[in-house]
Design an enzyme around this catalytic site. Structure first.
Site, PDB file in Angstrom:
ATOM      1  CE  LYS A  43      71.519  50.935  40.870  1.00  0.00           C
ATOM      2  NZ  LYS A  43      71.605  49.583  40.343  1.00  0.00           N
ATOM      3  N   GLY A 100      69.014  53.020  34.536  1.00  0.00           N
ATOM      4  CA  GLY A 100      68.812  52.060  33.444  1.00  0.00           C
ATOM      5  C   GLY A 100      70.094  51.708  32.711  1.00  0.00           C
ATOM      6  CB  THR A 101      73.630  51.731  33.900  1.00  0.00           C
ATOM      7  OG1 THR A 101      73.262  52.759  34.813  1.00  0.00           O
ATOM      8  CG2 THR A 101      74.971  51.989  33.287  1.00  0.00           C
ATOM      9  CD1 TRP A 161      67.018  47.445  28.382  1.00  0.00           C
ATOM     10  CD2 TRP A 161      65.930  49.272  29.118  1.00  0.00           C
ATOM     11  NE1 TRP A 161      65.870  47.575  27.647  1.00  0.00           N
ATOM     12  CE2 TRP A 161      65.187  48.686  28.085  1.00  0.00           C
ATOM     13  CE3 TRP A 161      65.437  50.420  29.741  1.00  0.00           C
ATOM     14  CZ2 TRP A 161      63.961  49.225  27.643  1.00  0.00           C
ATOM     15  CZ3 TRP A 161      64.229  50.949  29.310  1.00  0.00           C
ATOM     16  CH2 TRP A 161      63.504  50.356  28.273  1.00  0.00           C
ATOM     17  CG  HIS A 179      77.624  55.898  37.260  1.00  0.00           C
ATOM     18  ND1 HIS A 179      76.570  55.681  36.422  1.00  0.00           N
ATOM     19  CD2 HIS A 179      77.654  54.830  38.108  1.00  0.00           C
ATOM     20  CE1 HIS A 179      75.993  54.519  36.739  1.00  0.00           C
ATOM     21  NE2 HIS A 179      76.638  53.989  37.753  1.00  0.00           N
ATOM     22  NE  ARG A 228      63.793  54.388  36.349  1.00  0.00           N
ATOM     23  CZ  ARG A 228      63.794  53.289  37.094  1.00  0.00           C
ATOM     24  NH1 ARG A 228      64.892  52.923  37.748  1.00  0.00           N
ATOM     25  NH2 ARG A 228      62.721  52.541  37.168  1.00  0.00           N
ATOM     26  CB  SER A 255      65.878  52.697  41.359  1.00  0.00           C
ATOM     27  OG  SER A 255      66.558  51.565  40.908  1.00  0.00           O
ATOM     28  NE  ARG A 279      63.457  48.552  42.816  1.00  0.00           N
ATOM     29  CZ  ARG A 279      62.234  49.082  42.952  1.00  0.00           C
ATOM     30  NH1 ARG A 279      61.376  48.542  43.784  1.00  0.00           N
ATOM     31  NH2 ARG A 279      61.877  50.168  42.280  1.00  0.00           N
ATOM     32  N   GLY A 336      61.996  47.280  37.020  1.00  0.00           N
ATOM     33  CA  GLY A 336      62.119  47.796  35.661  1.00  0.00           C
ATOM     34  C   GLY A 336      60.841  48.452  35.145  1.00  0.00           C
TER      35      GLY A 336
END
Ligand code: A3P
Length: 321
Positions: A67, A69-70, A72, A131, A153, A161, A287, A289
């Protein structure tokens, strides 16, 4: 899929008996292996990946905690590296495929459920997501000059998130009720989240990026939102594919940012209705962003506690959010 304990080998089950165990946020349990928390299904895949993955010098690994921003990052790097091939955005693969299909996770896709990962279809440079914490990466990755891009993040938005995402999986995937914010907060602050402790994951890659800046690029989601051109230019340079003056003038960078924007990707038919072959709906990866949504969910005390942990664990190393 989340209930599939049976895919776990006897060897992994035996290992799990010796590991600290806590209830997972979605279903089943989390197990702490080499300092970090994994589901049995993912742990099994990490073990196989550690044993079998052969890094190539030109590989590019996109690393995140869940969560951060993977989705993106995967879209941007895919578009960046393949920009000569897909000059015309109308037939771009990102319009018909989800970024997680175009840039597969090592442990969550290629090695999941006893799969023997098939690398024959990959062309060089190969792009993977993962991850896996730095200390648990396969030795061939650690010993290779391949490039790692780490996107982190801020912990407050990341936590919110994860809370939304895991509750969606509980409701839709396994038909269970939602976890309360308080229950989830307690888990997260104690470090018990998928691939957590969050702060330890971030710190390992942060240190590595300081020691080996030519190998590990450390990016922040918030910087990407605030200065997308600056950050993506930096990323392109790091990956050995800097934007030329001509490309800048012709709007190639702008085109990539527009193609990979939350608005564009989240409204594509594939991302509204498609599904990963590992079970998750693509729309679960989109969701809001935005930066700062945490303040709409967390109490001032919760914010203070997260800030305090971040200060204790990261500020001393020069990492601030
Ligand atoms: P929110 O839940 O805060 O909206 P991951 O890709 O690592 O699973 O992270 C998911 C988070 O990234 C979600 O955050 C999601 O909305 C956001 N996201 C997905 N695609 C994005 C994009 N193209 N641009 C910015 N954020 C994006």
């Amino acid at each position: 899929k989340y209930l599939q304990e049976s895919v776990v080998t006897e060897e992994c089950k035996k290992l799990i008996l010796s590991l600290p165990t806590e209830k997972d946020w979605v279903a089943n349990n989390l197990h702490q292996y080499q300092g970090f928390w994994h589901t049995a299904r993912h742990l099994q895949a990490v073990l196989v990946c550690q044993r079998h993955f052969q890094a190539e010098d030109s590989d590019i690994l996109l690393v995140t905690t869940p969560k951060s921003g993977t989705t993106w990052l995967k879209a941007i790097v895919f578009a960046l590296m393949n920009r000569d091939q897909y000059r015309n955005n109308n037939d771009h693969p990102l319009l018909s495929e989800n970024p997680h299909v175009l840039v597969p996770f090592l442990e969550i896709r290629l090695y999941i459920d006893g799969r023997v990962a098939d690398f024959t279809k990959f062309t060089s440079p190969r792009l993977f997501g993962t991850h896996i914490p730095f200390s648990s990466l396969p030795e061939t990755v650690k010993n290779s000059p391949c490039k790692l891009v780490y996107l982190c993040r801020n912990p407050k938005d990341t936590f919110v998130s994860i809370w939304h995402f895991t509750n969606k999986l509980r409701e839709k995937g396994v038909g269970m009720g939602t976890n309360s914010l308080e229950w989830s907060f307690d888990k997260f602050t104690r470090g018990v989240s998928l691939n957590g402790p969050f702060w330890d994951h971030v710190l390992e890659y942060w240190k590595e990026s300081l020691e080996n800046p030519e190998r590990v690029l450390f990016l922040k989601y918030e910087d990407m939102k605030e200065q997308p051109k600056v950050q993506v230019s930096k990323l392109a340079k790091f990956l050995g594919r800097p934007f030329s003056l001509e490309e800048e003038t012709n709007g190639v960078l702008d085109g990539i940012l527009k193609l990979c924007s939350f608005e564009n990707l989240s409204n594509l038919e594939v991302n509204k209705t498609g599904k990963l072959d590992t079970g998750e709906d693509f729309n679960a990866f989109f969701r809001q962003g935005e930066v700062g949504d945490a303040k709409n969910h967390l109490t001032p005390q919760m914010i203070e506690k997260l800030d305090q942990i971040t200060q204790e664990k990261l500020h001393g190393y020069g990492l601030k959010f």
